[in-house]
Design an enzyme around this catalytic site. Structure first.
Site, PDB file in Angstrom:
ATOM      1  N   SER A  19       0.959  -1.231   0.016  1.00 20.70           N
ATOM      2  CA  SER A  19       0.083   0.032  -0.038  1.00 20.70           C
ATOM      3  C   SER A  19       0.911   1.122  -0.156  1.00 20.70           C
ATOM      4  O   SER A  19       1.985   1.167   0.474  1.00 20.70           O
ATOM      5  CB  SER A  19      -0.854   0.119   1.301  1.00 20.70           C
ATOM      6  OG  SER A  19      -0.140  -0.162   2.498  1.00 20.70           O
ATOM      7  N   GLU A  21       1.568   5.483   0.575  1.00 23.51           N
ATOM      8  CA  GLU A  21       0.864   6.767   1.472  1.00 23.51           C
ATOM      9  C   GLU A  21       1.291   8.003   0.680  1.00 23.51           C
ATOM     10  O   GLU A  21       2.319   8.204   0.304  1.00 23.51           O
ATOM     11  CB  GLU A  21       1.201   6.633   2.707  1.00 23.51           C
ATOM     12  CG  GLU A  21       0.748   7.860   3.510  1.00 23.51           C
ATOM     13  CD  GLU A  21       1.004   7.811   5.039  1.00 23.51           C
ATOM     14  OE1 GLU A  21       0.738   6.856   5.604  1.00 23.51           O
ATOM     15  OE2 GLU A  21       1.481   8.851   5.642  1.00 23.51           O
ATOM     16  N   TYR A  53      -3.685  13.575   6.497  1.00 25.65           N
ATOM     17  CA  TYR A  53      -4.499  14.786   6.994  1.00 25.65           C
ATOM     18  C   TYR A  53      -3.626  15.723   7.706  1.00 25.65           C
ATOM     19  O   TYR A  53      -3.074  15.245   8.650  1.00 25.65           O
ATOM     20  CB  TYR A  53      -5.438  14.253   7.702  1.00 25.65           C
ATOM     21  CG  TYR A  53      -6.909  14.879   8.101  1.00 25.65           C
ATOM     22  CD1 TYR A  53      -7.973  15.128   7.080  1.00 25.65           C
ATOM     23  CD2 TYR A  53      -6.900  15.570   9.426  1.00 25.65           C
ATOM     24  CE1 TYR A  53      -8.781  15.723   7.396  1.00 25.65           C
ATOM     25  CE2 TYR A  53      -8.114  16.388   9.545  1.00 25.65           C
ATOM     26  CZ  TYR A  53      -9.272  16.391   8.539  1.00 25.65           C
ATOM     27  OH  TYR A  53     -10.369  17.151   9.000  1.00 25.65           O
ATOM     28  N   ALA A  55      -1.423  18.442   9.673  1.00 28.20           N
ATOM     29  CA  ALA A  55      -1.863  18.876  11.245  1.00 28.20           C
ATOM     30  C   ALA A  55      -2.793  19.734  11.503  1.00 28.20           C
ATOM     31  O   ALA A  55      -3.112  20.744  10.771  1.00 28.20           O
ATOM     32  CB  ALA A  55      -0.423  19.538  11.360  1.00 28.20           C
ATOM     33  N   GLY A 112      -3.594  12.592  15.985  1.00 32.09           N
ATOM     34  CA  GLY A 112      -2.898  13.748  15.715  1.00 32.09           C
ATOM     35  C   GLY A 112      -1.774  14.484  16.706  1.00 32.09           C
ATOM     36  O   GLY A 112      -1.819  14.050  17.901  1.00 32.09           O
ATOM     37  N   ASP A 113      -1.087  15.302  16.293  1.00 30.11           N
ATOM     38  CA  ASP A 113       0.020  16.049  16.936  1.00 30.11           C
ATOM     39  C   ASP A 113      -0.559  17.004  17.892  1.00 30.11           C
ATOM     40  O   ASP A 113      -1.697  17.781  17.246  1.00 30.11           O
ATOM     41  CB  ASP A 113       1.219  16.331  16.229  1.00 30.11           C
ATOM     42  CG  ASP A 113       2.205  15.019  16.097  1.00 30.11           C
ATOM     43  OD1 ASP A 113       2.185  14.134  16.622  1.00 30.11           O
ATOM     44  OD2 ASP A 113       2.510  15.244  14.630  1.00 30.11           O
ATOM     45  N   TYR A 152       3.491   2.134  17.068  1.00 23.06           N
ATOM     46  CA  TYR A 152       4.925   2.613  17.145  1.00 23.06           C
ATOM     47  C   TYR A 152       5.904   1.615  17.807  1.00 23.06           C
ATOM     48  O   TYR A 152       6.103   1.424  19.108  1.00 23.06           O
ATOM     49  CB  TYR A 152       4.797   3.790  18.250  1.00 23.06           C
ATOM     50  CG  TYR A 152       4.061   4.904  17.651  1.00 23.06           C
ATOM     51  CD1 TYR A 152       4.520   5.933  16.999  1.00 23.06           C
ATOM     52  CD2 TYR A 152       2.683   5.026  17.798  1.00 23.06           C
ATOM     53  CE1 TYR A 152       3.913   6.880  16.131  1.00 23.06           C
ATOM     54  CE2 TYR A 152       1.760   5.934  17.034  1.00 23.06           C
ATOM     55  CZ  TYR A 152       2.505   7.024  16.505  1.00 23.06           C
ATOM     56  OH  TYR A 152       1.796   7.869  15.614  1.00 23.06           O
ATOM     57  N   PHE A 223      12.791  14.299  10.796  1.00 19.09           N
ATOM     58  CA  PHE A 223      11.460  13.776  10.922  1.00 19.09           C
ATOM     59  C   PHE A 223      11.546  12.771  12.097  1.00 19.09           C
ATOM     60  O   PHE A 223      10.777  12.698  12.962  1.00 19.09           O
ATOM     61  CB  PHE A 223      10.842  13.600   9.490  1.00 19.09           C
ATOM     62  CG  PHE A 223       9.325  13.339   9.756  1.00 19.09           C
ATOM     63  CD1 PHE A 223       8.410  14.260  10.217  1.00 19.09           C
ATOM     64  CD2 PHE A 223       9.007  12.003   9.351  1.00 19.09           C
ATOM     65  CE1 PHE A 223       7.348  13.953  10.406  1.00 19.09           C
ATOM     66  CE2 PHE A 223       7.514  11.721   9.400  1.00 19.09           C
ATOM     67  CZ  PHE A 223       6.873  12.884   9.880  1.00 19.09           C
ATOM     68  N   HIS A 273       3.796  -0.957   3.811  1.00 18.40           N
ATOM     69  CA  HIS A 273       3.002   0.197   3.738  1.00 18.40           C
ATOM     70  C   HIS A 273       4.265   1.278   3.274  1.00 18.40           C
ATOM     71  O   HIS A 273       5.165   1.299   4.178  1.00 18.40           O
ATOM     72  CB  HIS A 273       2.300   0.714   4.716  1.00 18.40           C
ATOM     73  CG  HIS A 273       1.688   1.912   4.481  1.00 18.40           C
ATOM     74  ND1 HIS A 273       0.387   2.063   3.776  1.00 18.40           N
ATOM     75  CD2 HIS A 273       1.900   3.164   4.989  1.00 18.40           C
ATOM     76  CE1 HIS A 273      -0.009   3.350   3.884  1.00 18.40           C
ATOM     77  NE2 HIS A 273       1.072   4.119   4.650  1.00 18.40           N
TER      78      HIS A 273
HETATM   79  P1  FAD Z   1      -2.212   7.393  19.750  1.00 23.17           P
HETATM   80  O1  FAD Z   1      -2.434   5.857  19.523  1.00 23.17           O
HETATM   81  O2  FAD Z   1      -3.395   7.999  20.117  1.00 23.17           O
HETATM   82  O3  FAD Z   1      -1.084   7.549  20.727  1.00 23.17           O
HETATM   83  C1  FAD Z   1      -0.688   8.942  21.284  1.00 23.17           C
HETATM   84  C2  FAD Z   1      -0.065   9.223  22.514  1.00 23.17           C
HETATM   85  O4  FAD Z   1      -1.012   8.987  23.641  1.00 23.17           O
HETATM   86  C3  FAD Z   1       0.618   7.718  23.012  1.00 23.17           C
HETATM   87  O5  FAD Z   1       1.689   8.241  23.823  1.00 23.17           O
HETATM   88  C4  FAD Z   1      -0.383   7.060  23.648  1.00 23.17           C
HETATM   89  O6  FAD Z   1       0.177   6.136  24.504  1.00 23.17           O
HETATM   90  C5  FAD Z   1      -1.052   8.139  24.423  1.00 23.17           C
HETATM   91  N1  FAD Z   1      -2.468   7.508  24.842  1.00 23.17           N
HETATM   92  C6  FAD Z   1      -3.337   7.149  23.792  1.00 23.17           C
HETATM   93  N2  FAD Z   1      -4.652   6.955  24.486  1.00 23.17           N
HETATM   94  C7  FAD Z   1      -4.342   7.182  25.699  1.00 23.17           C
HETATM   95  C8  FAD Z   1      -5.009   7.081  26.965  1.00 23.17           C
HETATM   96  N3  FAD Z   1      -6.518   6.870  26.819  1.00 23.17           N
HETATM   97  N4  FAD Z   1      -4.559   7.287  28.185  1.00 23.17           N
HETATM   98  C9  FAD Z   1      -3.152   7.459  28.171  1.00 23.17           C
HETATM   99  N5  FAD Z   1      -2.448   7.841  27.222  1.00 23.17           N
HETATM  100  C10 FAD Z   1      -3.050   7.608  26.034  1.00 23.17           C
HETATM  101  N6  FAD Z   1      -0.417  12.824  11.856  1.00 23.17           N
HETATM  102  C11 FAD Z   1      -1.235  13.730  11.184  1.00 23.17           C
HETATM  103  O7  FAD Z   1      -1.459  15.029  11.569  1.00 23.17           O
HETATM  104  N7  FAD Z   1      -2.059  13.443   9.933  1.00 23.17           N
HETATM  105  C12 FAD Z   1      -1.714  12.207   9.228  1.00 23.17           C
HETATM  106  O8  FAD Z   1      -2.324  11.956   8.123  1.00 23.17           O
HETATM  107  C13 FAD Z   1      -1.101  11.094   9.981  1.00 23.17           C
HETATM  108  N8  FAD Z   1      -0.847  10.019   9.531  1.00 23.17           N
HETATM  109  C14 FAD Z   1       0.008   9.100  10.280  1.00 23.17           C
HETATM  110  C15 FAD Z   1       0.124   7.801   9.756  1.00 23.17           C
HETATM  111  C16 FAD Z   1       0.677   6.934  10.636  1.00 23.17           C
HETATM  112  C17 FAD Z   1       0.692   5.203   9.718  1.00 23.17           C
HETATM  113  C18 FAD Z   1       1.170   7.175  11.718  1.00 23.17           C
HETATM  114  C19 FAD Z   1       2.195   6.088  12.325  1.00 23.17           C
HETATM  115  C20 FAD Z   1       1.426   8.415  12.223  1.00 23.17           C
HETATM  116  C21 FAD Z   1       0.398   9.336  11.397  1.00 23.17           C
HETATM  117  N9  FAD Z   1       0.346  10.845  11.899  1.00 23.17           N
HETATM  118  C22 FAD Z   1      -0.223  11.633  11.288  1.00 23.17           C
HETATM  119  C23 FAD Z   1       1.043  10.987  13.205  1.00 23.17           C
HETATM  120  C24 FAD Z   1       0.140  10.894  14.522  1.00 23.17           C
HETATM  121  O9  FAD Z   1      -0.835  11.849  14.512  1.00 23.17           O
HETATM  122  C25 FAD Z   1       1.169  11.294  15.650  1.00 23.17           C
HETATM  123  O10 FAD Z   1       1.930  10.712  15.935  1.00 23.17           O
HETATM  124  C26 FAD Z   1       0.238  11.564  16.898  1.00 23.17           C
HETATM  125  O11 FAD Z   1       1.190  12.239  17.947  1.00 23.17           O
HETATM  126  C27 FAD Z   1      -0.405  10.416  17.816  1.00 23.17           C
HETATM  127  O12 FAD Z   1      -1.512  10.059  17.129  1.00 23.17           O
HETATM  128  P2  FAD Z   1      -1.827   8.431  16.927  1.00 23.17           P
HETATM  129  O13 FAD Z   1      -3.163   8.300  16.729  1.00 23.17           O
HETATM  130  O14 FAD Z   1      -0.748   7.831  16.214  1.00 23.17           O
HETATM  131  O15 FAD Z   1      -1.477   8.029  18.567  1.00 23.17           O
END
Ligand code: FAD
Length: 302
Positions: A19, A21, A53, A55, A112-113, A152, A223, A273
Site C-alpha cells: 500500500s 501513502e 490529513y 496537522a 494527531g499531534d 509505534y 522527521f 506500507h
Molecule cells: P495514539 O495511538 O493516539 O497515541 C498517542 C499518545 O497518546 C501515545 O503516547 C499513547 O500512549 C497516548 N495515549 C493514547 N490513548 C491514551 C489513553 N487513553 N490514556 C493515556 N495515554 C493515551 N498525523 C497527522 O496529523 N496526519 C496524518 O495523516 C497522520 N498519519 C499518520 C499515519 C501513520 C501510519 C502514523 C504512524 C502516524 C501518523 N500521523 C499523522 C502522526 C500521528 O498523528 C502522531 O504521531 C500523533 O502524535 C499520535 O497520534 P496516534 O493516533 O498515532 O497515536
C-alpha cells in the site's frame, strides 16, 4: 532446497502486497507530481493508497478532494486519514460522513499531534474526540468503515513504555480498528520485537510495517527525531559525505530500502506500507525487486 527457494524475497513466493501513502497537494505543480506518482504506482495493484490529513485538519478539503478523485478516476481503494485535533465531534463526524458519501470506505484514524507542535501537551478540543480510541469508536458509530490505526515499534514519544502503547493499540482494536500501520523504522529488530510483544499481549490484527525510502537523509533525520524513530549510526554513515551528490544518494537510498524490505519479507512479512513522499521511482523499483509488478499486458507508465 535451493537457496532461491528458501528465501521468500528470492523465490517470489512471498506473495507481497503493498500500500502507498501520499500527502494532499498544495499547488497545481504538486498536484501534477502526485498524479504522476499515482499513475505510475497504480498498475502495481496496491491494496489501498492512503492520503494524509494535515496537522490540525489543515488539509481537510484537499484530503477530501484527493480521495474523492481517486474513487472517481481509478480502480484503487483509497484510505483517508483523519485526526481529531482542533475540531469538535460534530465537525469530525461531518468529515467522516463526507468521506462515506464520496465512496470512501477506509479511514486511517489518528489522534494527531498537539496543536502547539510536537513536544507540547495534547489538549483535546473541549467538544472533540479526546483520543484516537474515541475517534475509532466515533467512526464506527457513523458507518461501517475499514479502520486502520497507528502503531509505534519504538514507542510514541509521549508514551512511557512500549507496553503502554500496546495497551493503547488494544483499546483502539476493541473500539473497532482492524489493522495497524507502524511509524517508520530503520532497524527491523524494533519491528520484530514489537510484533512479538503485541502478539504476546493478545493483539491479533495485521501490523503492517511502514517503510520510508530515504529520499532526503537530512529531512528524514529531522522527521525521525520528532517522531521517536531512531536513526542507526550505520545508516548515517551510509549517507555521510553525500550532501552534494544527489545521484549517489539515490542509489544508496535504493540499496538501504532494498536491504530492509528483503529482510522483512525473508522473515515472513507479506504486507508493506510505503511512505512515498509523492514520488514514485524509488518505491516502484523496490516493488519490482520484490516481484510486485503490473499484470502482464497492463504496461507500465514510462
Ligand atoms: P495514539 O495511538 O493516539 O497515541 C498517542 C499518545 O497518546 C501515545 O503516547 C499513547 O500512549 C497516548 N495515549 C493514547 N490513548 C491514551 C489513553 N487513553 N490514556 C493515556 N495515554 C493515551 N498525523 C497527522 O496529523 N496526519 C496524518 O495523516 C497522520 N498519519 C499518520 C499515519 C501513520 C501510519 C502514523 C504512524 C502516524 C501518523 N500521523 C499523522 C502522526 C500521528 O498523528 C502522531 O504521531 C500523533 O502524535 C499520535 O497520534 P496516534 O493516533 O498515532 O497515536
Amino acid at each position: 532446497m535451493a537457496d532461491d527457494l528458501k528465501r521468500a524475497s528470492r523465490s517470489g513466493l512471498g506473495g507481497v502486497k503493498v500500500s502507498f501513502e501520499f500527502f494532499p497537494p498544495k499547488t497545481a505543480e504538486m498536484d501534477a507530481q502526485l498524479w504522476e506518482a499515482i499513475t505510475r504506482l497504480a498498475p502495481l495493484r496496491p491494496k489501498f493508497i492512503s492520503i494524509t490529513y494535515g496537522a490540525g485538519g489543515s488539509t481537510r478539503e484537499r484530503t477530501h478532494a484527493t480521495v474523492a478523485r481517486i474513487v472517481k478516476e481509478t480502480m484503487i481503494r483509497p484510505a483517508a486519514h483523519l485526526t481529531c485535533v482542533a475540531a469538535s465531534r460534530a465537525e469530525v463526524d461531518a468529515v467522516i460522513r463526507g468521506y462515506w458519501n464520496a465512496g470512501v470506505r477506509h479511514i486511517v484514524a489518528l489522534r494527531g499531534d498537539p496543536a502547539g507542535g510536537l513536544g507540547s501537551t495534547f489538549e483535546p478540543h473541549p467538544e472533540g474526540y479526546a483520543t484516537s480510541t474515541d475517534l475509532v469508536a466515533g467512526i464506527r458509530r457513523v458507518a461501517d468503515f475499514d479502520i486502520t490505526v497507528s502503531a509505534y515499534p519504538e514507542k510514541h514519544p509521549e508514551s512511557a513504555t512500549i507496553d503502554a502503547d500496546i495497551d493503547v493499540l488494544k483499546a483502539k482494536i476493541d473500539a473497532g480498528a482492524n489493522r495497524a500501520i507502524t511509524q517508520f523504522f530503520f532497524d527491523n529488530a524494533h519491528y520484530f520485537r514489537f510484533i512479538d510483544r503485541a502478539r504476546a499481549r493478545g493483539v491479533t490484527i495485521p501490523i503492517i510495517p511502514g517503510i520510508v525510502p530515504v529520499q532526503n537523509f537530512r529531512q528524514t533525520s529531522s522527521f525521525a527525531a520528532k517522531t521517536g524513530a531512531s536513526i542507526p549510526a550505520w545508516l548515517a554513515r551510509r549517507f555521510e559525505g553525500l550532501d552534494d551528490d544527489p545521484a549517489t544518494r539515490r542509489l544508496i537510498a535504493a540499496a538501504v530500502a532494498a536491504e530492509q524490505v528483503i529482510d522483512l519479507v525473508d522473515h515472513g512479512v507479506t504486507d508493506l506500507h510505503f511512505y512515498t513522499m509523492n514520488k514514485a521511482d524509488l518505491v516502484f523499483a523496490i516493488c519490482h525487486l520484490l516481484g510486485v509488478r503490473a499484470p502482464v499486458g497492463e504496461g507500465v507508465a514510462s
